[in-house]
Motif scaffolding. Sequence first.
Motif, PDB file in Angstrom:
ATOM      1  N   ALA A   4       7.749 -37.449 -27.025  1.00  0.00           N
ATOM      2  CA  ALA A   4       9.153 -37.860 -26.548  1.00  0.00           C
ATOM      3  C   ALA A   4       8.972 -38.280 -25.400  1.00  0.00           C
ATOM      4  N   GLU A   5      10.000 -39.045 -25.283  1.00  0.00           N
ATOM      5  CA  GLU A   5       9.747 -40.178 -23.909  1.00  0.00           C
ATOM      6  C   GLU A   5      10.538 -38.862 -22.494  1.00  0.00           C
TER       7      GLU A   5
ATOM      8  N   ASN B  90      10.039 -44.733 -34.577  1.00  0.00           N
ATOM      9  CA  ASN B  90      10.510 -44.081 -33.554  1.00  0.00           C
ATOM     10  C   ASN B  90       9.831 -42.440 -33.699  1.00  0.00           C
TER      11      ASN B  90
ATOM     12  N   ASP C 173      14.956 -45.518 -28.054  1.00  0.00           N
ATOM     13  CA  ASP C 173      13.971 -46.417 -28.264  1.00  0.00           C
ATOM     14  C   ASP C 173      13.727 -47.766 -29.012  1.00  0.00           C
TER      15      ASP C 173
ATOM     16  N   THR D 276       9.165 -39.653 -32.457  1.00  0.00           N
ATOM     17  CA  THR D 276      10.229 -38.150 -32.055  1.00  0.00           C
ATOM     18  C   THR D 276      11.720 -37.786 -32.889  1.00  0.00           C
ATOM     19  N   THR D 277      12.385 -39.134 -33.347  1.00  0.00           N
ATOM     20  CA  THR D 277      13.408 -38.822 -34.014  1.00  0.00           C
ATOM     21  C   THR D 277      13.365 -38.598 -35.343  1.00  0.00           C
TER      22      THR D 277
ATOM     23  N   ASP E  69      14.393 -40.995 -26.840  1.00  0.00           N
ATOM     24  CA  ASP E  69      14.222 -41.244 -28.141  1.00  0.00           C
ATOM     25  C   ASP E  69      16.162 -40.398 -29.466  1.00  0.00           C
TER      26      ASP E  69
ATOM     27  N   GLN F 170       5.058 -37.963 -37.250  1.00  0.00           N
ATOM     28  CA  GLN F 170       5.563 -38.461 -36.542  1.00  0.00           C
ATOM     29  C   GLN F 170       4.587 -40.259 -37.086  1.00  0.00           C
TER      30      GLN F 170
END
Lengths: 354, 354
Positions: free
Chosen positions: B199-200, B170, B211, B172-173, B206, B290
């Motif tokens: 990000a979603e 993932n 996710d 975003t995290t 996220d 990312q």
Amino acid sequence: MTQFDLVLVGYGNVARRFVSLLREQQAALRRDHRLVVRVVATATRHHGCVDNGRQVSAASTLAFLRDVVTRRAAAARDGRLVVVETTTLDIARGEPATSHVRAALAGGAHVITANKGPVAFAYRSLMRAAARSNRWFLFEGAVMDGIPVFNLARETLPLVAITGFRGVVNSTTNFILTAMEQGQPFDAALREMQARGIAEADASLDVDGWDAAAKTAALANVLLGARMTPHDVSRRGIGASDGAAAIAARAAGHRLKLVVRGQREGTRVVAQVGLQQLPADDILSQLDGQQNALILTTDLLDEIAVVQRGSGLTHTAYGLLSDLVSLATHGPATRQSPRSAPPRRSPPRQPRRT
Amino acid sequence: MTQFDLVLVGYGNVARRFVSLLREQQAALRRDHRLVVRVVATATRHHGCVDNGRQVSAASTLAFLRDVVTRRAAAARDGRLVVVETTTLDIARGEPATSHVRAALAGGAHVITANKGPVAFAYRSLMRAAARSNRWFLFEGAVMDGIPVFNLARETLPLVAITGFRGVVNSTTNFILTAMEQGQPFDAALREMQARGIAEADASLDVDGWDAAAKTAALANVLLGARMTPHDVSRRGIGASDGAAAIAARAAGHRLKLVVRGQREGTRVVAQVGLQQLPADDILSQLDGQQNALILTTDLLDEIAVVQRGSGLTHTAYGLLSDLVSLATHGPATRQSPRSAPPRRSPPRQPRRT
């Protein structure tokens, strides 16, 4: 059900593990790939040649191979004859492997090999020979053993242009550098690699960077459309005198690595093997002992890295096994063509599926 | 020359980039894959449905999709109709994507998707539906965008049994954790990811680990033969309160990462998403911002890692493009069968080549 008749040229550690792996995977090959495999002939320089269970005298492995393929014209015509090339490499000329591959393809056999010589010295002409005979020339095990490198590019990255690569692809030198960082002497580390059967029979092939240069030429030829041999790769090996630098790099939080690189520069491809001090956050810095990695630079997917975290004979033998499954899966090899030279952008696969 | 008629269900950023990528790659698709592609219909929840250039009123995207596929029975019968699913996911149920996929397959269309929902929630039943219709259901972009994950297992690792995986999947995290290590606040980092379109839409998908859990279920279902949904994945997300731990980990030479794991344990598969403090020499430790990575544990090749070093819409759109090429390359999808559940050892590919 497809039946492949295998001719083993070379019968050292890799070929022996390949044969035992075939036996272990016999049921899965039959169930999942409708494939039955048998070894019909074996050629070795030291132990002679065996065809259909009978010892045969031959002037050379090449002469024997030509005879065996000729005698099996029917299997060759049906695309069921497969030559498995694993002989010891003369790094100055890529022989006798390249001649073996050429003779096998000319006789209508498919060729699978874990030998980097043919693809490093004669990739383009061998691909043309394969296309003329409508047969496959596959070599997944030539770099990073059975970890998908050439298959990765050919099967999973359609339309992606690979513009360069860098990596650590020689296990012996990486093991020695890792050992020297910890204060171990060069000679002891090298002897350990030879005892484990990892180092080449002629240690200079590894430590002088020839093995890495051959793999670099192979990668450049296949992935970047280069037309080079290992002699065109700018090359530097490692020696006992690099121990101090390895220790100093480690003390500074860095690592000293033998890095291979290839890159398109306009219409040319440049390639080198050299010692580099890498920062700790470089993927290649993390490779301990016999671990290998390759980082591809691409147009659509930026950088992709593939890391081999283990090693051993099974890995190399698996490269041959995956090539064998590719043969069974793809069927006859029509429309094969080597990848174009730079700067034309085209996909990195050469043998296409039918 | 093959012509595919595409029906786009969902027309957000990913689908738009896919369409522009198709245009950029038009000549290469034709030259290298003998493939011509055109978009014949588009369905979006917000902007309505268009079929053959004309706005159509429909009760739902699902109803529209059923109509479009029915009206194109001839193309479907010829295996030339392809539904491209990229709608926004309801993580609690995997809808509406799963229903879209099911309707498309039932109507004889192939399905390609960058949506993790269908494979996370209904992999096995959708593979059965695809087999019944003799069509493909492909989803390379569901995990790590276009970096080969499912294709890697299916196309390049024949006979290899995958016994487990771990990774960071993932973006975003991982970006937020990397930012918090450097003292940036959680909220600012999250807003930056949303501003970049990474990000979603619903940030909780996220940061609460949904996710990652959906990707974990997808990986477990496909690679390990599990029968799970994201609700079966033990899950932990990240929050502002993890900033101190991220800073402390970094100060100690470690990294705090949101790690996904799946593993065969006897006849079961266990899977989890959780925060872990990793040593500096772990491959997952090196992933900044990312970057994503997946490490597969196998029987024949030990551990193999694949690392995505870049990211962006082109990566995700490329996942769809590579699926499209797979369709063109493989031809009709006979002999499809989902991978067996553990502990039977069998190859990780499910749709087989013909």
